[in-house]
Design a protein around this motif. Structure first.
Motif: not given
Length: 268
Positions: A55-59
């Motif tokens: 999710h988002g800017r995570s891997s």
């Protein structure tokens, strides 16, 4: 901010001073989900808002096995360790609430106060759990086949979010934009690895979770209103707040009432 944990990168936002508070968003969300709430919490807490795996800017790694609930809990414990936070209050919404419950069950000494918005401890019946897992797998396959734009529109239209129709058009557009910041692979693998059908049921472990707990439900969210009533009866330190005029996403549909509940519980 970002932190390398084993084979993935976790993105997070941090603000404020005081005892630590970990914020965990829902499925298709990110730390951005809490942008309006964080300024209310920062005077009281050292707030850490995480983008969960996929999710988002995570891997968003390719292997669904990396997305299990147990792996997610270990990631969060590693994050707390890296930030020097031995014990934190935790607020989780929907999927984030499920993660918060698993964190509390796995490491109760690391969780102070627990706030669960529209959260579930899983599915107790094995046959029903298997049926849900198959349904989530089918949806994951379709996400990868049809693409992110299709899925975001499909997800916004499910009955669970019907009450969001009352939100102003600009807020619905902003919510759609936030969901589009994720990716098809991350969302699909989250369903395969840590969907409700994949997570272990925690119903039998609830009486052992004695930390002070606030359960928040929207009065229009009939399914989770009932679930949280059952949770409140099993969690020794729980209180249940029902917010009028809200459905599943209480923090979006009744922002001020939600903020007042959270701040009051943390200060109490």
């Amino acid at each position: 901010m970002q932190l390398e944990i084993d084979d993935i990168t976790l993105s997070y936002e941090r603000a404020g001073e005081g005892p630590p508070l970990l914020l965990l968003h829902g499925f298709t969300g990110s730390a951005d989900e809490w942008a309006e709430l964080i300024p209310r919490l920062a005077p009281l807490r050292d707030v850490v808002a995480v983008d969960l795996i996929g999710h988002g800017r995570s891997s968003a790694p390719p292997d669904p096995a990396r997305y299990t609930m147990d792996a997610c809990v270990l990631d969060l414990l590693a994050l707390l360790d890296a930030l020097g936070l031995g014990r934190a209050d935790v607020l989780g919404y929907s999927m984030g609430g499920r993660v918060a419950l698993h964190l509390a069950a796995a490491a109760p000494a690391r969780v102070g106060r627990l706030i669960l918005e529209s959260a579930s401890p899983g599915i107790a019946d094995p046959a029903e759990r298997a049926e849900r897992a198959a349904s989530d797998d089918a949806l994951a396959d379709r996400i990868e086949r049809e693409g992110l734009d299709w899925f975001v529109d499909h997800w916004a239209a499910i009955p669970l979010f019907a009450s969001q129709a009352a939100l102003p058009a600009e807020e619905r557009a902003a919510l759609r934009e936030r969901r589009l910041r994720g990716g098809a692979r991350g969302y699909a693998n989250s369903l395969r690895g840590m969907g409700v059908g994949r997570q272990a049921s925690l119903w039998e472990r609830l009486p052992a979770l004695a930390m002070p707990t606030l359960l928040i439900s929207g009065e229009l969210d009939v399914k989770y209103l009932k679930l949280n009533g059952e949770l409140a009866a099993l969690l020794p330190g729980a209180q249940h707040a029902i917010v009028r005029g809200a459905g599943h996403t209480v923090h979006l549909e009744q922002r001020e009432a939600f903020a007042q509940l959270v701040v009051g519980f943390l200060e109490g």
